[in-house]
Each structure stands twice: as structure tokens, then as C-alpha cells.
Design an enzyme around this catalytic site. Structure first.
Site: not given
Lengths: 374, 374
Positions: B134, B156, B198, B240, B250, B254, B258, B261, B265, B278
Site C-alpha cells: 500500500r 502520474k 513533450e 510542469k 488534475e 493540470r 495533455n 494526448h 492516445h 508516445h
């Protein structure tokens, strides 16, 4: 009229409420009868487009339709997923079924998951909610005694790894816990006893008045007496709430809730998950941890005798399986409380008080010899 | 002397530091040369009994021994795990190898994970750290340009699901990011360009001065000019950091990170993970999202022409694969920014500013027709 038709005490329609005060993650545990179908139980929860009811093949046929009926007034789309039943399925394969269902249903970030079932369903649903899109909301709807008094409260979620129980997981608090006592009527006696183990646990670690009460009322609990059940469940949740409020992420105190669990997890992993129920392993593990506390000079032998007797009266095992001392030691080495190779146990430091302590291997071996089958 | 032996600008030994101010989860991004083997890079991190270096079969042979040498002065046991390389392995099977290695090494709760590699290694190591027992600590040691300017910063973490990228994960901040520029020397040109995507991203969404600078310096960057690289990486991390500090989880702002993206994606998932890198998908996706912004009347066509030209000069694709409009739409439907079935895009709202916006399907279809291969 058969004895099964007799209702020993009038059942109250009152609803108990235990609050977990965790700042922005605060929530209520509702305890009562008829909660599933009562719209009031769900008031204030988010009206998201999608809800997913996660249950298992045993519980879903009994209760899912009732829950879904009330949720359909709150969510545009109510999906259902039935996982295979049992601790042996608390693994990635089952967890992934939740993600599959969410993605197939185009569930977005506002989706609410409802965990309808016992500890396995609750732990997996909570973990899936923690991870789906990096975190969505979930509600615990525990239908076993063990889940109602322990696993549904406090935000521990996760799955098992072949090498260790609950090794992969997250802290993720539910939005609410709705514990409907009516669902306990369908619980097999063996599972009911397993739940009693986690109730008994709260006595030695935190509340000797409750321990005394349990000694006086264990038969009433076994008979599903309404008043006794309510008291035991509420008091268990209260103690758990107090501990979790002080140490949500288990940096210290919260570990005492794992009394009996170091030995217990070794039993579960050693026999293969599902062979013994989690509560059975904890019942036996508490006696072992009690014996260890005696050998560490922290509590008198008479106290552990009382504990052993109560565990037995709850129809739980007090003798561990014959895994061999070396195997027990190996299995306990991977316990989450271990640090730098040293296993640490929750020990009873006088009746009603617990703490973490390392223990000499020789003493642990003595306990295993005394408390396991030859 | 071959051109490869020429060092175009003197390489500075200075170390840059970008701070992420996230309360108790605050940390530094260190940027410089020779950081891997410099003990100062690791000072102040916990001296736990066990460290696990997670890398992949491409990066580990190049850099793992150097990192391990310096870590052995800090941890009693330094374990190594080499994952298979590539986005197609960013899945549960690889993630589980991390848990296997941790449990086989009896790694306890104090264990520190070191992610040595690109974005895939960083995302998976971070997610494994978030879930093991955890939650344990981890350090990002990004060795690709993309990871140094984007994925290693901000917490992330996650893995892909066959139906959607990064669908399963957690927010889990590293203790530190150590970006050693020396590791970029071994980066294949295609991966270097993917990282540039990026970097370029930060211009249109947040900083037109940086965008102008990129137009003037893109060739220097492609030539691995030391001063240009340092500036581009530091400025990217600064932007960033500013965004993440304002909205770690987010809930709003935030999402602008993306940009490109949602289309990107869809390309990655539609072709199968790993077919396009990517960064390549993001490069192309930014042009698509720019075109959408023009069609929404938010920015002038000339601006998107500049963006397209810069993406091309970075040797990135600007025409998407021929998946078909319907398939693109389906794939974008499961984007994490979608809500109640409505896909939301990051759009350019005037040069240097971005926001989320829904878009009429007809406009999205127009963009797909204009920007994908026939």
C-alpha cells in the site's frame, strides 16, 4: 413452527451511525435493517452518470437486484459485475475484470463503484476504484459480519500475491459504508464465526469492557440476536474508527488492528488462500499472539486462557495447521510489519492494550510448537 | 576526427534544480551531467535496508551498474530488475515482475525503488511503489528526453489497459527526480524526437517566449547542444512544476498538460501500443488539437502552421494513421477527460493558453479527415 421461525428479540428499525473523521475523506458507517432498499441510505452520494455494482456469484443473486433498483433512481447507467467467490480469487485476474467492465461501460472519472459482498469483494472493489483512471469513488456495502465490523471500514484495499496476503493495494477511503444487518441472515455459520474473530479482536487490544460483554453475549451473537449484533457491530466500528482517525496510513498505532494477523496471514498463505477463512486464521492467530505476549512477560497466562476460550466458543480454531516451524517463519518474514528482516508482532501489553514488538525466534518457535497441530 | 567526436559547446558541470512545492510531498528535479555516479545526487534520501533498481533490458546494461555502485553505499541490499523494453510491455504482467522481485528480496515497507529508464519504466515503477504494501517510496532516474521533461515529474503513474492508455494507475510522487543529461547520448534519434514533442507542448499551452526560443533552437536541440538541452529541459520542468503545484490531482488545470494526448492516445491504442512512440503520437496529436482549436475559432490558422512546422522540424509525424474516423471516435470516447460520454479536448485558446472544451463531432471528424492518411 420450527425453531428457525422464532425471532428471539424484536428487531429494531433504528439506524446506527458511526462517523470516521478523516478531514476531507470523512464518512459514515450506517448500521441497521432494511438499509439496502431504503433511499435514505444513499442520499448525498454523487449522482454520477454511471454506477458499477461489484459483487460475487454468491451474493449477487441474493441482493444485487435490490441495490440496483434503488441506484437506478440515482444513476443513468447501473452496471453489474459478478466476481468469482472466495479468497483464492482475490487476485489480479479478478481485479482486471473490474477494469474490463468499467471500460466496456465507458465509465468515466465520476463513476461510483458499489462493493456488495464480503471482505474480498470490498478489498478488490476499493483497490479497483483507487486505480481506475488514477482514482474514482466507491461505496462499501458489506454483507458479511467480517466486512461489517472490519474490512469495509478504514480504507485498506488490495489483492493477494502468491507470496503474501494483501501485498498489493492502496489506502482509499469509501464515501460511505452501508451495513445492512438483514444480509447476515444468509451468511453460512462458518463465515459468521469468522466475523466474530474480528469482533473479539477489539477486546484484547482496546476495550476490556467490550471483552467482558463478549464473554457474556457470545451465545446471543451466535444466535443472531438483534440487540447483541447491533451492539457488537457498532462497538467494533467505533473502536476501528478511533484507531484509523489517529493513524490512517498505519505509520504506527493502526498496526494494533492486525492483532493475530501475522500468524494468521502465514496460515492463509501457507495453506493456500481460501483453505481457512481469513477470520478463522485470525482467531487462531490471536491465540498464538497472545501466547507470545505471555512468553514475553507482557500479560498473564490466565488472560490468554480467557481469549482462547472465547475464540473456541465462537466456533473458531485455536490450533494452527501443521506447516512446520520453518515454513511459518518464512511466511511471516514477508509480513508488511516486518522491517529490515525482523518480523514484528502485535502483542498484548496488559489486557486491553496492544503494541508492536519484535520477538526472539526461539520464543516464536515455542509458540508455534505449542499452538499448531503435530 | 569524425563529426561524432566534436563537442559543439563546452559542457557545463553546473547542476540545475527545479522544486515541486507539494507540501509534505515536495521534491526536487536535479538536471545536470554526471549525476548518476555523484553521491551528492542521492544525499538526503532514505538509507533503507533494501533498494530495488527497476530498469529495462536496453537501459540496464548501459547505466544500472553505475547507479548500483553509488547506491550500495546507501543500502544494505541493492536489487535489480530488468523489465522488457517498450510501451507494449507497460502492462500488469510486467508490473507483477516488480512485486515478485520485491517479495523474493523480502523488501519491507521502507524499501526505496529507483526507476532507471524512460517513461514506461518510470510509470510502472511508480505504480508498483504506490501499490506495494500500500505504498513505498521511489526515485525517478529518467534516461530519455521524454521522461526527463515530462513523465518523471508530477507523480502520474500507471499501466495501460488494452482498451485505453494509462487507465489503471495512481498519483504517487517520487522523492526526487535525477535527470542525468549524459544518459541522453545513447538515446536513438527517434526516441529523442519523441521527447521533443513533450517539450514543444509547453509552448502553445503556457509560454510563447519558450515557443519562439524552440523555433530558433530546434536544430541545436537535435544536435544535442548542451546549453540548448539544459534550457529546454529546465524550462519544461519549471512549467510542469507550476501546473502540478496548482492542481496535483488534475481536478482542472493540470489537464492542459495533455494537449495533443486525446488524439495521441487514440493513435497509440488504435495501432497497438509501441507501434508509434508516445511522443510521436503526441506530436501528431498536437497538430490535430491545434486544427480543432482553429475550427472552434479559438486561434488563427497561422499559429497552427507554426506548430506543424516545428513538429516537422523535430522529425515527428504530423499526419495520423488511417484508422478511420469512427475508430478514432470510439478510442477517444474512453479518454480519461471524457465525462458522461462527451469527449473533451485540450484546445489552444489563443497562443500560449490552453483549456478543456467539448467539440461537435462534425468538427472532430473534419480534423481527422484533414490530418490522417487517406
Amino acid at each position: 413452527m420450527s425453531p428457525l421461525d422464532i425471532d428471539p428479540t424484536p428487531q429494531s428499525s433504528a439506524r446506527e451511525r458511526v462517523r470516521l473523521d478523516l478531514g476531507p475523506q470523512s464518512y459514515d458507517v450506517l448500521i441497521g435493517r432494511g438499509l439496502l432498499e431504503d433511499p435514505a441510505s444513499w442520499e448525498g452520494l454523487p449522482n454520477s452518470a454511471t454506477a458499477l455494482v461489484v459483487s460475487n456469484t454468491t451474493v449477487a443473486p441474493l441482493y444485487a437486484a435490490r441495490l440496483e433498483a434503488v441506484l437506478r433512481a440515482r444513476h443513468r447507467q447501473v452496471l453489474r459485475l459478478e466476481l468469482p467467490d472466495g479468497e483464492s480469487h482475490k487476485d489480479w485476474a479478478s481485479l482486471n475484470l473490474v477494469f474490463d467492465a468499467l471500460l466496456a461501460g465507458q465509465a468515466d472519472r465520476k463513476t461510483v463503484l458499489y462493493a456488495l459482498g464480503g471482505g474480498v469483494v470490498g478489498d478488490m472493489t476499493g483497490f479497483a476504484a483507487a486505480c481506475y483512471m488514477r482514482g474514482v469513488a466507491f461505496v462499501q456495502v458489506p454483507t458479511t459480519l467480517l466486512a461489517q465490523v472490519d474490512s469495509s471500514v478504514g480504507g485498506k484495499t488490495g489483492i493477494n500475491h502468491p507470496l503474501g496476503k494483501n501485498m498489493v493495494g492502496a489506502f482509499h477511503q469509501p464515501l460511505r459504508v452501508v451495513a445492512d444487518l438483514d444480509t447476515l441472515a444468509s451468511l453460512p455459520p462458518r463465515e459468521f464465526s469468522a466475523g466474530l474473530a474480528e469482533i473479539i479482536k477489539y477486546g484484547p487490544i482496546a476495550d476490556m469492557v467490550f471483552f467482558d460483554w463478549l464473554e457474556a453475549n457470545i451465545d446471543a451473537l451466535l444466535a443472531h440476536d438483534d440487540r447483541a449484533l447491533r451492539h457488537a457491530i457498532r462497538r467494533s466500528c467505533e473502536i476501528k474508527a478511533q484507531v484509523v482517525q489517529l493513524d490512517e496510513r498505519e505509520s504506527g498505532l493502526r498496526a494494533i488492528l492486525n492483532f493475530g494477523h501475522t500468524f494468521g496471514h502465514a496460515i492463509e498463505a501457507g495453506l493456500g488462500y481460501g483453505e481457512w477463512l481469513h477470520g478463522e486464521a485470525v482467531g487462531c492467530g490471536m491465540v498464538m499472539a497472545g501466547e507470545l505476549s505471555v512468553r514475553l512477560g507482557l500479560v498473564e497466562a490466565g488472560f490468554v486462557e480467557r481469549l482462547r476460550r472465547l475464540v473456541q466458543r465462537a466456533r473458531l480454531p485455536t490450533i494452527g495447521p501443521a506447516l512446520g516451524t520453518r515454513r511459518y517463519m518464512e511466511l511471516m518474514q514477508v509480513d508488511k510489519k516486518a522491517e529490515a528482516g525482523e518480523v514484528r508482532f502485535v502483542v498484548i501489553d496488559g489486557p486491553g492494550r496492544a503494541r508492536m514488538a519484535p520477538a526472539p525466534q526461539a520464543l516464536v518457535a515455542e509458540v508455534l510448537t505449542a499452538c499448531t497441530a503435530p
